[in-house]
Design a protein around this motif. Structure first.
Motif, mmCIF file in Angstrom:
data_model
loop_
_atom_site.group_PDB
_atom_site.id
_atom_site.type_symbol
_atom_site.label_atom_id
_atom_site.label_comp_id
_atom_site.label_asym_id
_atom_site.label_seq_id
_atom_site.Cartn_x
_atom_site.Cartn_y
_atom_site.Cartn_z
ATOM 1 N N LEU A 210 0.805 -1.222 0.000
ATOM 2 C CA LEU A 210 0.000 0.000 0.000
ATOM 3 C C LEU A 210 0.837 1.269 0.000
ATOM 4 N N TYR A 211 2.135 1.136 -0.172
ATOM 5 C CA TYR A 211 3.004 2.298 -0.383
ATOM 6 C C TYR A 211 4.251 1.810 -1.117
ATOM 7 N N PRO A 212 4.959 2.723 -1.805
ATOM 8 C CA PRO A 212 6.218 2.318 -2.436
ATOM 9 C C PRO A 212 7.152 1.748 -1.370
ATOM 10 N N ASN A 213 7.521 0.486 -1.528
ATOM 11 C CA ASN A 213 8.162 -0.225 -0.427
ATOM 12 C C ASN A 213 9.674 -0.316 -0.622
ATOM 13 N N TYR A 214 10.395 0.556 0.086
ATOM 14 C CA TYR A 214 11.849 0.554 0.007
ATOM 15 C C TYR A 214 12.449 -0.572 0.841
ATOM 16 N N ASN A 215 11.638 -1.195 1.699
ATOM 17 C CA ASN A 215 12.140 -2.278 2.545
ATOM 18 C C ASN A 215 12.457 -3.534 1.738
ATOM 19 N N ASN A 216 11.665 -3.781 0.696
ATOM 20 C CA ASN A 216 11.868 -5.027 -0.056
ATOM 21 C C ASN A 216 12.207 -4.796 -1.519
ATOM 22 N N CYS A 217 12.451 -3.535 -1.898
ATOM 23 C CA CYS A 217 12.840 -3.254 -3.276
ATOM 24 C C CYS A 217 14.062 -2.344 -3.262
ATOM 25 N N GLN A 218 15.216 -2.972 -3.174
ATOM 26 C CA GLN A 218 16.463 -2.215 -3.075
ATOM 27 C C GLN A 218 16.685 -1.342 -4.306
ATOM 28 N N ARG A 219 16.272 -1.837 -5.452
ATOM 29 C CA ARG A 219 16.449 -1.058 -6.680
ATOM 30 C C ARG A 219 15.631 0.227 -6.625
ATOM 31 N N LEU A 220 14.391 0.140 -6.162
ATOM 32 C CA LEU A 220 13.548 1.326 -6.049
ATOM 33 C C LEU A 220 14.135 2.302 -5.034
ATOM 34 N N LYS A 221 14.639 1.769 -3.934
ATOM 35 C CA LYS A 221 15.249 2.611 -2.899
ATOM 36 C C LYS A 221 16.439 3.383 -3.462
ATOM 37 N N CYS A 222 17.303 2.692 -4.166
ATOM 38 C CA CYS A 222 18.495 3.337 -4.720
ATOM 39 C C CYS A 222 18.136 4.328 -5.816
ATOM 40 N N LEU A 223 17.210 3.947 -6.686
ATOM 41 C CA LEU A 223 16.782 4.860 -7.749
ATOM 42 C C LEU A 223 16.158 6.122 -7.175
ATOM 43 N N SER A 224 15.286 5.951 -6.177
ATOM 44 C CA SER A 224 14.590 7.094 -5.589
ATOM 45 C C SER A 224 15.571 8.028 -4.895
ATOM 46 N N ARG A 225 16.522 7.452 -4.172
ATOM 47 C CA ARG A 225 17.529 8.263 -3.495
ATOM 48 C C ARG A 225 18.337 9.063 -4.512
ATOM 49 N N HIS A 226 18.756 8.395 -5.582
ATOM 50 C CA HIS A 226 19.558 9.041 -6.613
ATOM 51 C C HIS A 226 18.747 10.122 -7.340
ATOM 52 N N LYS A 227 17.480 9.798 -7.679
ATOM 53 C CA LYS A 227 16.645 10.750 -8.413
ATOM 54 C C LYS A 227 16.289 11.954 -7.549
ATOM 55 N N LEU A 228 16.033 11.731 -6.252
ATOM 56 C CA LEU A 228 15.708 12.856 -5.379
ATOM 57 C C LEU A 228 16.915 13.785 -5.248
ATOM 58 N N LYS A 229 18.086 13.202 -5.127
ATOM 59 C CA LYS A 229 19.300 14.012 -5.058
ATOM 60 C C LYS A 229 19.444 14.867 -6.318
ATOM 61 N N ASN A 230 19.172 14.261 -7.468
ATOM 62 C CA ASN A 230 19.245 15.003 -8.726
ATOM 63 C C ASN A 230 18.144 16.057 -8.829
ATOM 64 N N ALA A 231 16.937 15.693 -8.331
ATOM 65 C CA ALA A 231 15.810 16.632 -8.392
ATOM 66 C C ALA A 231 16.125 17.902 -7.616
ATOM 67 N N LEU A 232 16.736 17.735 -6.449
ATOM 68 C CA LEU A 232 17.034 18.885 -5.597
ATOM 69 C C LEU A 232 18.167 19.746 -6.153
ATOM 70 N N GLN A 233 18.813 19.267 -7.212
ATOM 71 C CA GLN A 233 19.867 20.043 -7.848
ATOM 72 C C GLN A 233 19.394 20.710 -9.138
ATOM 73 N N GLN A 234 18.110 20.475 -9.494
ATOM 74 C CA GLN A 234 17.580 21.072 -10.718
ATOM 75 C C GLN A 234 17.366 22.573 -10.531
ATOM 76 N N PRO A 235 17.649 23.351 -11.593
ATOM 77 C CA PRO A 235 17.387 24.802 -11.517
ATOM 78 C C PRO A 235 15.936 25.065 -11.139
ATOM 79 N N GLY A 236 15.708 26.035 -10.321
ATOM 80 C CA GLY A 236 14.359 26.327 -9.852
ATOM 81 C C GLY A 236 14.065 25.595 -8.570
ATOM 82 N N ILE A 237 14.130 24.264 -8.596
ATOM 83 C CA ILE A 237 13.894 23.481 -7.386
ATOM 84 C C ILE A 237 14.973 23.787 -6.350
ATOM 85 N N SER A 238 16.237 23.734 -6.774
ATOM 86 C CA SER A 238 17.333 23.993 -5.825
ATOM 87 C C SER A 238 17.320 25.440 -5.345
ATOM 88 N N ASP A 239 16.992 26.374 -6.237
ATOM 89 C CA ASP A 239 16.952 27.787 -5.861
ATOM 90 C C ASP A 239 15.869 28.056 -4.822
#
Length: 299
Positions: free
Chosen positions: A73-102
């Motif tokens: 019932l929610y995106p499960n980082y406990n049993n999907c290591q790939r999703l956890k790693c992708l989400s962590r990496h994508k969020l880090k990139n998202a926060l560095q995007q122009p506008g969002i980071s500013d």
């Protein structure tokens, strides 16, 4: 919890008082209830049921939960290591995007938050909603940035979902889609008295689940779900032709699902939409165990 009680009352008007579809008293044979095993969500579920059935019940009310390691019932980082790693990496990139980071830098400076402290727009928006819903003292600075925070939380989310990436959505809500498919086919052709008696299946999840569902169904309005937001799937059968149809509503408004010709969607069309993102438990495990190029350095 008043918002959840009010949602239950709205459902009572629709399915008990106006259509006589549900019994006015909660009958366990009619209703299946499942929630994430999180205290606030369980309390919200109980409040909704109190509004729906006005605390009238036959027998015990059972709310099914699952272990955090296997919850769907929610995106499960406990049993999907790939999703956890992708989400962590994508969020880090998202926060560095122009506008969002500013915008994030500006808000942190105005609030006096250390520039090195880990803060994202999801956390800020969660604080804003919690203050409003529970009538807590609000931070004037944060409140003044509410529209910006909500917009950037949505931007970050869409960045995480990689512009409707099929595999990312499958890892987020694929098993839930699989369960919805199963529920619908069992309702259309029940194989047991228990399946035939069931009229309502209630899932209590979270805003991050709803947003992923809405994105996958092509109905996301680029607004963060409000507190006590609801998504309803209704199954109809034409009296003469015996054809089946599915209707989706979100916060009380009918939605046009991508791939459907109308709000009242032929069953085959709707199941085809679900099949694009539905994954079996085995397929989910295969997706989650694939190795990404950056996974070993990002985990």
């Amino acid at each position: 919890m008043q918002q959840m009680f009010a949602l239950g009352e709205r459902l009572r008007r629709s399915y008990v008082e106006e259509t006589n579809f549900l019994s006015p008293t909660l009958k366990p044979a009619e209703v299946f209830i499942r929630s994430t095993n999180i205290f606030r969500n369980l309390e919200s579920t109980r409040c909704l049921l109190a509004g729906l059935y006005q605390q009238q019940k036959e027998g015990s009310v059972v709310i099914v939960t699952d272990e955090a390691s296997s919850d769907i019932l929610y995106p499960n980082y406990n049993n999907c290591q790939r999703l956890k790693c992708l989400s962590r990496h994508k969020l880090k990139n998202a926060l560095q995007q122009p506008g969002i980071s500013d915008d994030l830098k500006t808000i942190k400076e105005k609030m006096g938050i250390d520039g090195e402290k880990s803060v994202d727009f999801f956390l800020l928006l969660d604080n804003i909603f919690a203050e409003q819903v529970h009538n807590l003292p609000s931070c004037p600075v944060l409140k003044s940035f509410q529209q910006t925070v909500e917009r950037r939380a949505v931007d970050s989310l869409l960045f995480l979902l990689e512009d409707n990436s099929r595999e990312v959505l499958q890892m987020n809500v694929g098993r839930l889609f699989y369960t919805l498919q199963k529920n619908i086919t069992e309702a259309v052709d029940p194989s047991s008295p228990a399946e035939k008696a069931r009229k309502l299946i209630l899932y209590a999840s979270h805003d991050i689940t709803l947003t992923a569902l809405l994105v996958a169904l092509g109905t996301f309005d680029h607004k963060w779900p409000p507190y006590a937001a609801d998504m309803i799937l209704e199954l109809y059968q034409h009296q003469q032709s015996k054809e089946w149809f599915v209707r989706l509503s979100y916060c009380g408004e009918e939605q046009l699902v991508k791939g459907c010709r109308a709000g009242l969607c032929p069953l085959e069309e709707f199941l085809e939409v679900l099949s694009q993102y539905s994954v079996t438990p085995e397929e989910y495990n295969n997706l989650c165990t694939q190795i990404e190029g950056n996974q070993q350095t990002d985990s």
